[in-house]
Design an enzyme around this catalytic site. Structure first.
Site, PDB file in Angstrom:
ATOM      1  N   GLY A   1       0.848  -1.193   0.000  1.00  0.00           N
ATOM      2  CA  GLY A   1       0.000   0.000   0.000  1.00  0.00           C
ATOM      3  C   GLY A   1       0.881   1.239   0.000  1.00  0.00           C
TER       4      GLY A   1
ATOM      5  N   GLN B   1       3.338   9.864   1.344  1.00  0.00           N
ATOM      6  CA  GLN B   1       4.621   9.147   1.433  1.00  0.00           C
ATOM      7  C   GLN B   1       5.564   9.515   0.285  1.00  0.00           C
ATOM      8  OE1 GLN B   1       2.556   5.168   2.315  1.00  0.00           O
ATOM      9  NE2 GLN B   1       4.468   4.969   3.451  1.00  0.00           N
TER      10      GLN B   1
ATOM     11  N   CYS C   1       6.024  -0.397   7.557  1.00  0.00           N
ATOM     12  CA  CYS C   1       5.698   0.802   6.783  1.00  0.00           C
ATOM     13  C   CYS C   1       6.915   1.222   5.965  1.00  0.00           C
ATOM     14  CB  CYS C   1       5.299   1.943   7.727  1.00  0.00           C
ATOM     15  SG  CYS C   1       4.841   3.469   6.880  1.00  0.00           S
ATOM     16  N   LEU C   2       6.676   1.557   4.697  1.00  0.00           N
ATOM     17  CA  LEU C   2       7.784   1.968   3.825  1.00  0.00           C
ATOM     18  C   LEU C   2       8.427   3.263   4.320  1.00  0.00           C
ATOM     19  CD1 LEU C   2       6.138   1.149   0.383  1.00  0.00           C
ATOM     20  CD2 LEU C   2       7.988  -0.115   1.509  1.00  0.00           C
TER      21      LEU C   2
ATOM     22  N   HIS D   1      -4.282   1.375   7.950  1.00  0.00           N
ATOM     23  CA  HIS D   1      -2.893   1.882   7.993  1.00  0.00           C
ATOM     24  C   HIS D   1      -2.734   3.064   7.030  1.00  0.00           C
ATOM     25  CE1 HIS D   1       1.656   1.155   7.953  1.00  0.00           C
ATOM     26  NE2 HIS D   1       1.474   1.881   6.867  1.00  0.00           N
ATOM     27  N   GLU D   2      -3.265   2.922   5.822  1.00  0.00           N
ATOM     28  CA  GLU D   2      -3.142   3.992   4.816  1.00  0.00           C
ATOM     29  C   GLU D   2      -3.977   5.210   5.186  1.00  0.00           C
ATOM     30  OE1 GLU D   2      -0.773   3.539   2.998  1.00  0.00           O
ATOM     31  OE2 GLU D   2      -0.633   1.365   3.004  1.00  0.00           O
TER      32      GLU D   2
ATOM     33  N   HIS E   1      -2.178   7.419   7.462  1.00  0.00           N
ATOM     34  CA  HIS E   1      -1.212   8.312   6.804  1.00  0.00           C
ATOM     35  C   HIS E   1      -1.869   9.632   6.394  1.00  0.00           C
ATOM     36  CE1 HIS E   1       2.544   6.105   6.418  1.00  0.00           C
ATOM     37  NE2 HIS E   1       1.936   5.031   5.941  1.00  0.00           N
TER      38      HIS E   1
HETATM   39  O1  GNR Z   1       4.049  -2.663   2.502  1.00  0.00           O
HETATM   40  C1  GNR Z   1       3.428  -2.519   3.559  1.00  0.00           C
HETATM   41  N1  GNR Z   1       3.140  -3.608   4.307  1.00  0.00           N
HETATM   42  C2  GNR Z   1       2.287  -3.585   5.405  1.00  0.00           C
HETATM   43  C3  GNR Z   1       2.285  -4.680   6.260  1.00  0.00           C
HETATM   44  C4  GNR Z   1       1.433  -4.717   7.330  1.00  0.00           C
HETATM   45  C5  GNR Z   1       0.578  -3.667   7.566  1.00  0.00           C
HETATM   46  C6  GNR Z   1       0.576  -2.567   6.731  1.00  0.00           C
HETATM   47  C7  GNR Z   1       1.410  -2.530   5.659  1.00  0.00           C
HETATM   48  S1  GNR Z   1       1.394  -1.153   4.590  1.00  0.00           S
HETATM   49  C8  GNR Z   1       3.046  -1.169   4.024  1.00  0.00           C
HETATM   50  C9  GNR Z   1       3.267  -0.099   2.977  1.00  0.00           C
HETATM   51  C10 GNR Z   1       3.073   1.252   3.596  1.00  0.00           C
HETATM   52  O2  GNR Z   1       3.867   1.789   4.317  1.00  0.00           O
HETATM   53  N2  GNR Z   1       1.937   1.853   3.366  1.00  0.00           N
HETATM   54  O3  GNR Z   1       1.686   3.036   3.919  1.00  0.00           O
HETATM   55 NI    NI Z   2       2.818   3.077   5.767  1.00  0.00          NI
END
Ligand code: GNR
Ligand code: NI
Length: 176
Positions: free
Chosen positions: A47, A52, A95-96, A137-138, A141
């Site tokens: 995601g 980001q 998270c990236l 999660h997104e 952000h």
């Molecule tokens: O790549 C991603 N893997 C992930 C694993 C578990 C819960 C959420 C994520 S999202 C993350 C990519 C990211 O940072 N999205 O904002």
């Molecule tokens: Ni993230």
């Protein structure tokens, strides 16, 4: 299409609240989503929120297909969580923008979301399992919240420190 740089902590832009897209899903917004998807696949991640890559708009891309499966790109413009169930589930998140840090986060197990898709059509659906984890999660952000904000201050500070140190190390190795 282009791969863009992914911001990492403690970049203050990650704390911004993203603004709604006004005027619907235009070619400009689709071009942004194309770049985001390419950046996400390159990372790789499942995601990505626009902030980001430094764009403070309420836009998200996602692909939950496993390796070897047919890609399933998903696009979300102005997404909203309109309902959640009370039951929560823990999941090991990453998270990236906080690379190489993983920890358990507890979130509602299912949520109902509303958003505009790539074609500008409104979608209203329930998300569960990994889809529910990832969309929440997104959506965080978009409010300037990272998964590490749910951890203890000690864990959060350590995570940020680790990312900072890894960045310095990478720059040093690059110079050699
Ligand atoms: O790549 C991603 N893997 C992930 C694993 C578990 C819960 C959420 C994520 S999202 C993350 C990519 C990211 O940072 N999205 O904002
Ligand atoms: Ni993230």
């Amino acid at each position: 299409m282009a791969i863009r740089e992914i911001l990492t902590v403690p970049d203050p832009r990650l704390k911004q609240v993203s603004k709604p897209v006004e005027g619907g899903v235009t070619d400009e917004i689709r071009a942004l989503m194309d770049d985001m998807l390419e950046t996400m696949y390159d990372a790789p991640g499942i995601g990505l929120a626009a902030i980001q890559i430094g764009v403070p708009l309420r836009v998200i891309v996602m692909d939950l297909a496993r390796e070897g499966e047919e890609p399933q790109p998903r696009y979300f413009v102005n997404p909203e969580i309109v309902e959640t169930i009370e039951e929560t589930k823990p999941y090991e998140e990453g998270c990236l923008s906080v690379p190489d840090i993983f920890d358990q986060v507890e979130r509602p197990a299912r949520c109902r979301i509303r958003y505009l898709d790539y074609d500008g059509n409104q979608v209203d659906e329930w998300a569960e399992d990994l889809y529910a984890v990832c969309i929440q999660h997104e959506m965080d952000h978009l409010e300037g919240t990272l998964f590490i904000d749910y951890l203890s201050r000690l864990k959060r500070d350590r995570a940020i420190d680790k990312v900072k140190k890894a960045k310095i190390r990478a720059i040093r190795e690059d110079a050699n």
